[in-house]
Design a protein around this motif. Structure first.
Motif, PDB file in Angstrom:
ATOM      1  N   UNK A  53       0.865  -1.175   0.000  1.00 33.82           N
ATOM      2  CA  UNK A  53       0.000   0.000   0.000  1.00 33.82           C
ATOM      3  C   UNK A  53       0.900   1.222   0.000  1.00 33.82           C
ATOM      4  N   UNK A  54       0.727   2.059  -1.009  1.00 34.31           N
ATOM      5  CA  UNK A  54       1.622   3.194  -1.222  1.00 34.31           C
ATOM      6  C   UNK A  54       0.820   4.483  -1.268  1.00 34.31           C
ATOM      7  N   UNK A  55       1.149   5.395  -0.358  1.00 37.22           N
ATOM      8  CA  UNK A  55       0.536   6.724  -0.381  1.00 37.22           C
ATOM      9  C   UNK A  55       1.529   7.692  -1.005  1.00 37.22           C
ATOM     10  N   UNK A  56       1.154   8.278  -2.129  1.00 39.70           N
ATOM     11  CA  UNK A  56       1.944   9.356  -2.709  1.00 39.70           C
ATOM     12  C   UNK A  56       1.381  10.631  -2.086  1.00 39.70           C
ATOM     13  N   UNK A  57       2.159  11.267  -1.236  1.00 42.64           N
ATOM     14  CA  UNK A  57       1.689  12.401  -0.447  1.00 42.64           C
ATOM     15  C   UNK A  57       1.125  13.481  -1.366  1.00 42.64           C
ATOM     16  N   UNK A  58      -0.113  13.858  -1.103  1.00 40.56           N
ATOM     17  CA  UNK A  58      -0.779  14.887  -1.885  1.00 40.56           C
ATOM     18  C   UNK A  58      -1.470  14.379  -3.132  1.00 40.56           C
ATOM     19  N   UNK A  59      -1.333  13.091  -3.432  1.00 42.17           N
ATOM     20  CA  UNK A  59      -1.920  12.551  -4.658  1.00 42.17           C
ATOM     21  C   UNK A  59      -2.865  11.382  -4.433  1.00 42.17           C
ATOM     22  N   UNK A  60      -2.721  10.666  -3.324  1.00 43.76           N
ATOM     23  CA  UNK A  60      -3.611   9.542  -3.067  1.00 43.76           C
ATOM     24  C   UNK A  60      -2.871   8.268  -2.728  1.00 43.76           C
ATOM     25  N   UNK A  61      -3.652   7.216  -2.522  1.00 41.32           N
ATOM     26  CA  UNK A  61      -3.117   5.926  -2.107  1.00 41.32           C
ATOM     27  C   UNK A  61      -3.492   4.871  -3.132  1.00 41.32           C
ATOM     28  N   UNK A  78       5.139   5.486   2.222  1.00 40.41           N
ATOM     29  CA  UNK A  78       4.749   6.798   1.704  1.00 40.41           C
ATOM     30  C   UNK A  78       5.815   7.234   0.722  1.00 40.41           C
ATOM     31  N   UNK A  79       5.377   7.847  -0.350  1.00 38.86           N
ATOM     32  CA  UNK A  79       6.301   8.417  -1.340  1.00 38.86           C
ATOM     33  C   UNK A  79       6.140   9.921  -1.277  1.00 38.86           C
ATOM     34  N   UNK A  80       7.242  10.605  -1.042  1.00 41.80           N
ATOM     35  CA  UNK A  80       7.243  12.058  -0.892  1.00 41.80           C
ATOM     36  C   UNK A  80       8.019  12.666  -2.050  1.00 41.80           C
ATOM     37  N   UNK A  81       7.325  13.515  -2.815  1.00 42.10           N
ATOM     38  CA  UNK A  81       8.000  14.189  -3.928  1.00 42.10           C
ATOM     39  C   UNK A  81       8.958  15.232  -3.395  1.00 42.10           C
ATOM     40  N   UNK A  82      10.150  15.296  -3.979  1.00 43.19           N
ATOM     41  CA  UNK A  82      11.148  16.281  -3.591  1.00 43.19           C
ATOM     42  C   UNK A  82      10.995  17.505  -4.478  1.00 43.19           C
ATOM     43  N   UNK A  83      11.086  18.669  -3.884  1.00 38.45           N
ATOM     44  CA  UNK A  83      10.873  19.902  -4.631  1.00 38.45           C
ATOM     45  C   UNK A  83      12.188  20.649  -4.736  1.00 38.45           C
TER      46      UNK A  83
END
Length: 66
Positions: free
Chosen positions: A4-12, A58-63
């Motif tokens: 189960x993977x939650x892409x932060x700000x985009x959904x699971x 959780x997958x967190x996009x780097x900015x």
């Protein structure tokens, strides 16, 4: 292996990965390069070349910006 993977700000979503998958494979399965995101397990970053040992990440996009 189901993860189960939650892409932060985009959904699971649930990812179906090979038994020998790494966290870099998790990144690619969500459509990102390992250079664009970091994978967190229990709130801590994990190395992209480590084998997946958790069923929830959780997958967190780097900015980058200036």
């Amino acid at each position: 292996m189901d993860v189960t993977c939650e892409v932060v700000g985009e959904g699971t979503e649930t990812l179906l990965l090979a038994d020998d998958a790494t966290y870099a494979d998790v990144c690619r399965a969500t459509g990102y390069s390992p250079h664009e995101v970091t994978v967190l397990v229990d709130g801590s970053p994990v190395p992209e070349d480590a084998p997946v040992e958790s069923s929830e990440v959780k997958v967190l996009r780097l900015i980058k910006g200036g």
